[in-house]
Design an enzyme around this catalytic site. Structure first.
Site, PDB file in Angstrom:
ATOM      1  N   ASP A 382       0.968  -1.169  -0.120  1.00  0.00           N
ATOM      2  CA  ASP A 382      -0.060   0.192  -0.136  1.00  0.00           C
ATOM      3  C   ASP A 382       0.787   1.245   0.024  1.00  0.00           C
ATOM      4  OD1 ASP A 382      -1.501   2.102   0.596  1.00  0.00           O
ATOM      5  OD2 ASP A 382      -2.972   0.717   2.072  1.00  0.00           O
ATOM      6  N   HIS A 383       0.815   1.858  -1.092  1.00  0.00           N
ATOM      7  CA  HIS A 383       1.966   3.148  -1.415  1.00  0.00           C
ATOM      8  C   HIS A 383       1.405   4.365  -0.306  1.00  0.00           C
ATOM      9  CE1 HIS A 383       4.937   4.947  -3.077  1.00  0.00           C
ATOM     10  NE2 HIS A 383       4.619   5.049  -4.289  1.00  0.00           N
ATOM     11  N   ARG A 384       0.434   4.277   0.254  1.00  0.00           N
ATOM     12  CA  ARG A 384       0.068   5.284   1.137  1.00  0.00           C
ATOM     13  C   ARG A 384       1.025   5.158   2.658  1.00  0.00           C
ATOM     14  NH1 ARG A 384      -6.082   4.259   1.964  1.00  0.00           N
ATOM     15  NH2 ARG A 384      -5.471   2.219   2.041  1.00  0.00           N
TER      16      ARG A 384
END
Ligand code: CAO
Length: 412
Positions: A382-384
């Site tokens: 998850d790039h967040r």
């Protein structure tokens, strides 16, 4: 800004017809094709659309007036294109799209002037159902819209499931049986349950997938030579047990992979436990149970647990709670085949490791051609919460744990 008059268009045999509705106000921002007024003769009524975007300066007519072709309806202030505070790129895009004819949907039939024909009763009916009559394809001559057309339109926009009305997500242009014989089956329960979870993950989580290759030659030699000291029997463990252990080692050094996030409250929940999920292919569908406290198990215990838990899944004997509370998931397709793929994160987790089938590769090492066993992996995160550098460092860590120095890294 410049002013533009919008006139009553050519409306066929309509002359001196009464304005029964004024659908806009002074100062209102309108778009081309927005309905401005409704006029009614003894035969029918029509909505007259705008021929321009802009802000209404002055409305020239009121309910009860009689109008004919060429009469002034209103004046609009036409916004200059540079003045508009929308992204110019998007505007161009929309223009391009609207230039192309839609190859599948037939054009909505309208009267020659672009106005939509429908009786006041039908208009009222459409309004009561929240439908815009200008969007409805009329089935009658000159595109006249009937009550039946309104009903069909509303039906095409929603689906009713268990008494709940929901907007329809998509509609197939043709049914499958139009192209040949088909068989319809019920969606298995597990797939019905996992579907919305997968959609949630795919649409809400910005996925990045990092692919890598790990040289597991020594690990494989070690794995295939394991035997029980007491009984002398061969110990059978699959590569997955080693990979699971390596993932736990990496989770210890990269806590961002062992967390869940709440983007609404901007909170990160760091987990102090190591419960690794693993995807199990069952006749009922895909299940993702957790192996609890993997950090406290040795390789053989992990192997035994993998077997026990996947058997419970296939026999539908697993407790529902075992599908929750994970650190991170491993999806191993290595027993079947394939190399790289894009595994979908299992929320609320933030990462998943995909494992393909190991293969032999000839490599030149110190001037010698040697055969090495290569394991393809695909890490989605998850790039967040995890950035690219951390993603690739996690892969490097796995590489070190499973690579030629694995024996020093993994407690066997
Ligand atoms: N490379 C090469 N061989 C591999 C391998 C790999 N990466 N992983 C497993 N193998 C071998 C095993 O060693 C075993 O061979 P032996 O019988 O000679 O020892 C054989 O393949 C079968 O292994 P397995 O699949 O039964 O066991 P596993 O521990 O690797 O996996 C489980 C267990 C439950 C994960 C697996 O059975 C399964 O269901 N896999 C599918 C998961 C899945 O569907 N993922 C996709 C999710 S997204 O849709």
């Amino acid at each position: 800004m410049s002013s533009k008059d919008i006139l009553v268009p050519n409306i066929g045999d309509f002359k001196d017809v009464e304005v029964i509705e004024v659908l806009v106000k002074d100062g209102q921002k309108i778009k081309k094709n927005d309905s401005l007024i409704t006029i009614e003769s003894d035969k029918s009524s029509v909505e007259v659309p705008s021929t321009s975007d802009g802000i209404i300066e002055k409305i020239n007519i009121k309910i009860g007036d009689k109008v004919s072709e060429g009469d002034l309806i209103l004046t609009v202030n036409v916004e200059s294109k540079i003045d508009v505070k929308e992204k110019p790129v998007q505007k161009n895009k929309i223009k391009e799209v609207s230039k192309k004819p839609d190859p599948v949907s037939p054009p909505v039939t309208q009267s020659t002037s672009g106005v939509k024909l429908a009786s006041p009763k039908v208009r009222k009916f459409a309004r009561e159902l929240g439908a815009n009559v200008t969007q409805i394809q009329g089935s009658q001559r000159s595109g006249r819209v009937t009550e039946d057309d309104v009903k069909k339109f509303v039906k095409s926009q929603v689906s009713v499931s268990q008494g709940k009305v929901e907007p329809k997500k998509y509609k197939d242009e043709y049914s499958h049986e139009e192209f040949g014989e088909i068989e319809i089956k019920e969606m298995p329960r597990v797939k019905k349950l996992s579907g919305p979870q997968l959609v949630r993950s795919w649409t809400e989580i910005p996925h990045v997938t990092q692919h890598d290759e790990i040289d597991i030659t020594e690990m494989e030699q070690f794995r295939t030579s394991l035997f029980d000291h007491f009984t002398g029997e061969k110990i059978s463990v699959t590569p997955l047990a080693f990979i699971t252990r390596a993932v736990v080692n990496a989770l210890k050094d990269f806590p961002n992979f062992n967390c869940s996030i709440d983007p609404v409250q901007n909170k990160i929940f760091y987990k102090k436990y190591y419960h690794v999920g693993f995807a199990v292919d069952t006749p009922h569908g895909l299940m993702v149970p957790k192996l609890r406290d993997v950090d406290q198990m040795n390789i053989k215990e992990i192997g035994d647990e993998l077997r026990r838990v996947s058997r419970e899944c296939r026999d539908l004997k697993i407790n529902k709670k075992e599908f929750f509370g994970g650190s991170m998931t491993i999806s191993s397709l290595g027993g079947i085949g394939g190399t790289f793929f894009t595994p979908i994160i299992n929320p609320p987790e933030v990462a998943i490791l995909g494992v393909g089938k190991s293969f032999d590769r000839l490599l030149k090492i110190k001037g010698q051609i040697v055969s090495r066993k290569i394991l393809p992996i695909s890490l989605s995160y998850d790039h967040r919460i995890i950035d690219g550098a951390e993603g690739v460092r996690f892969c490097v860590h796995l590489n070190e744990s499973l690579g030629k120095d694995f024996a020093f890294k993994l407690a066997v």
